[in-house]
Scaffold this motif. Structure first.
Motif, PDB file in Angstrom:
ATOM      1  N   ARG A  56     -18.901 -38.458  13.424  1.00 41.87           N
ATOM      2  CA  ARG A  56     -17.703 -37.751  12.957  1.00 41.87           C
ATOM      3  C   ARG A  56     -17.011 -38.517  11.831  1.00 41.87           C
ATOM      4  O   ARG A  56     -16.546 -37.927  10.853  1.00 41.87           O
ATOM      5  CB  ARG A  56     -16.747 -37.543  14.131  1.00 41.87           C
ATOM      6  N   SER A  59     -19.024 -38.127   8.724  1.00 48.79           N
ATOM      7  CA  SER A  59     -18.788 -36.806   8.148  1.00 48.79           C
ATOM      8  C   SER A  59     -17.515 -36.795   7.317  1.00 48.79           C
ATOM      9  O   SER A  59     -17.488 -36.285   6.191  1.00 48.79           O
ATOM     10  CB  SER A  59     -18.698 -35.767   9.269  1.00 48.79           C
ATOM     11  N   LYS A 303     -20.736 -31.900   7.281  1.00 55.68           N
ATOM     12  CA  LYS A 303     -20.991 -31.372   8.619  1.00 55.68           C
ATOM     13  C   LYS A 303     -22.264 -30.537   8.626  1.00 55.68           C
ATOM     14  O   LYS A 303     -22.996 -30.511   9.617  1.00 55.68           O
ATOM     15  CB  LYS A 303     -19.791 -30.556   9.098  1.00 55.68           C
ATOM     16  N   LEU A 308     -23.168 -30.916  12.380  1.00 61.89           N
ATOM     17  CA  LEU A 308     -21.987 -30.934  13.240  1.00 61.89           C
ATOM     18  C   LEU A 308     -21.216 -29.638  13.029  1.00 61.89           C
ATOM     19  O   LEU A 308     -21.307 -29.023  11.966  1.00 61.89           O
ATOM     20  CB  LEU A 308     -21.093 -32.128  12.909  1.00 61.89           C
ATOM     21  N   VAL A 394     -15.461 -31.326  17.894  1.00 65.93           N
ATOM     22  CA  VAL A 394     -16.633 -31.425  17.028  1.00 65.93           C
ATOM     23  C   VAL A 394     -17.846 -31.717  17.899  1.00 65.93           C
ATOM     24  O   VAL A 394     -17.853 -32.699  18.657  1.00 65.93           O
ATOM     25  CB  VAL A 394     -16.471 -32.527  15.968  1.00 65.93           C
TER      26      VAL A 394
END
Length: 430
Positions: A56, A59, A303, A308, A394
């Protein structure tokens, strides 16, 4: 995922549940669930857990970096060229050069700096370069103290600091100036007495150090270069800087020229800042609005690359387009920290801090980012502020594929970072 793959996945899940008598999605998540006193494990539960924190963060940083590169591209290749072609940028730049030349001429006329009228061929000397003029003036300052006992030198033609203070009535005699110049430096290169005209006398050792500077084809020794630098920093530079500052603040014509330059520079600053903001908005719209609205799952570029996606923790579906629009505004607020660095190529890294609007906006954004980091650090699953506000999580793309399988099997869906919030597929259908 194709129907055949889904069917195969269902078959595999049934066999596993028959063998294990339970459906375990993730060992760590199940341990956390067990710690909740209000939770009882059921055989027909599907557990959703967030993507790893590292992915995350990667990203976010990846989207941030791409946005910054786009900002610089739009700023340097679109906004600045258009602004320069349609505005009077060139004429104002030429006007600043003219005003600077006039200020330098004023310094020459008032004997603040000295002009090198016979520069050597190997010296890259520019009359209107203040640094070149200052260097030549400092050399004449040293020349005076090196040769005044041997040659009949007029101090006002060499010792500009003395001449200025005398003309502005800051001193009444050379001896008064000399006592101020010498100061209390214990390692002074001067003797302890003055000459007949009231000036300091340089020690013979230092004269020998400095003489090669004024002999064509000769050069100072290493000790001479060191002594030269110390002499300037201790005796010339402080007095010269004070003299220039005094003159620039009190000479009306010089002040008027400076005000005109500042006014033009102010318009340039507004131009730089407007261009930076426009380039930032353009890049942000592409990265955080256009791309997510085009993508079926409302994902930003990184993403998509890292596979994701956001899901709504109430209905366990991909987010709606309307939520993506709201996220766009929060992403702008997060990324505004970069806006002050966008003009660094054209404006210079040391000058960007003078762009007050960009500086203030960036500081506000940095404060917001720090709050978001604090919020993320204070919750168990490191959810960001926008994820908490919009009830998002997420997850990996693989998790969503398995969620589709679980729904077809009518499994209960449990979100691992909110143990008491459960929603069954049958309830959604109703």
């Amino acid at each position: 995922m194709k129907k055949s793959q889904i069917a195969q996945k269902i078959s595999e899940n049934k066999k596993r549940r028959e063998e294990e008598k339970t459906f375990k999605r993730h060992d760590e998540v199940e341990e956390k669930l067990k710690q909740d006193p209000g939770y009882e494990k059921k055989d027909n539960e599907f557990i959703i857990y967030p993507a790893k924190l590292g992915r995350r963060v990667l990203s976010f940083l990846g989207d941030f970096f791409i946005t910054f590169i786009l900002c610089i591209f739009f700023y340097e290749c679109v906004c600045m060229p258009i602004g320069r072609s349609f505005g009077d940028y060139v004429s104002k730049s030429e006007q600043i050069d003219t005003l600077n030349y006039q200020r330098i001429d004023l310094l020459y006329e008032n004997n603040i700096i000295l002009e090198n009228k016979q520069p050597s061929e190997d010296l890259n000397y520019d009359k209107y370069n203040f640094e070149d003029a200052q260097n030549y003036t400092s050399e004449q300052f040293i020349y005076f103290y090196t040769y005044k006992e041997e040659k009949d030198l007029n101090p006002t033609n060499y010792e500009v600091c003395y001449a200025y203070k005398l003309n502005t009535n800051q001193i009444s005699s050379a001896s008064e100036y000399s006592n101020t110049l010498k100061g209390n430096n214990p390692n002074t290169p001067f003797l302890n007495y003055l000459d007949e005209n009231g000036f300091l006398i340089l020690k013979d050792e230092y004269k020998d150090y400095f003489r090669p500077l004024f002999v064509e084809g000769d050069s100072m020794s290493n000790k001479g270069i060191e002594a030269f630098g110390d002499f300037l920093s201790d005796y010339f530079n402080p007095n010269f800087s004070s003299m220039v500052e005094n003159f620039s603040n009190n000479n009306e014509e010089y002040v008027s020229l400076t005000n005109q330059i500042n006014e033009i520079n102010s318009s340039f600053s507004s131009f730089y800042q407007t261009s930076a903001i426009l380039s930032f908005l353009t890049s942000s719209i592409i990265m955080y609005l256009v791309v997510p609205l085009i993508d079926k799952k409302c994902r930003t570029p990184l993403k998509i690359i890292l596979k994701l996606e956001y899901i709504d923790t109430k209905k366990f579906n991909n987010i709606k387009k309307s939520v993506a629009v709201w996220l766009f505004f929060l992403n702008i607020l997060e990324n505004l920290a970069m806006v002050m660095f966008i003009p660094f190529i054209s404006f210079g890294i040391t000058n960007i801090f003078s762009l007050e609007v960009l500086l203030i906006v960036s500081i506000i954004s940095i404060c917001y980012d720090l709050i978001c980091i604090f919020v993320a650090a204070c919750n168990s699953y490191n959810k960001s502020f926008k994820e908490i506000f919009f009830n998002l999580i997420v997850v990996d793309e693989k998790t969503m594929d398995e969620l589709m399988v679980a729904r077809m099997e009518n499994l209960d869906v449990v979100k691992d970072n909110s143990f008491l919030e459960k929603k069954t597929n049958s309830e959604e259908t109703n």
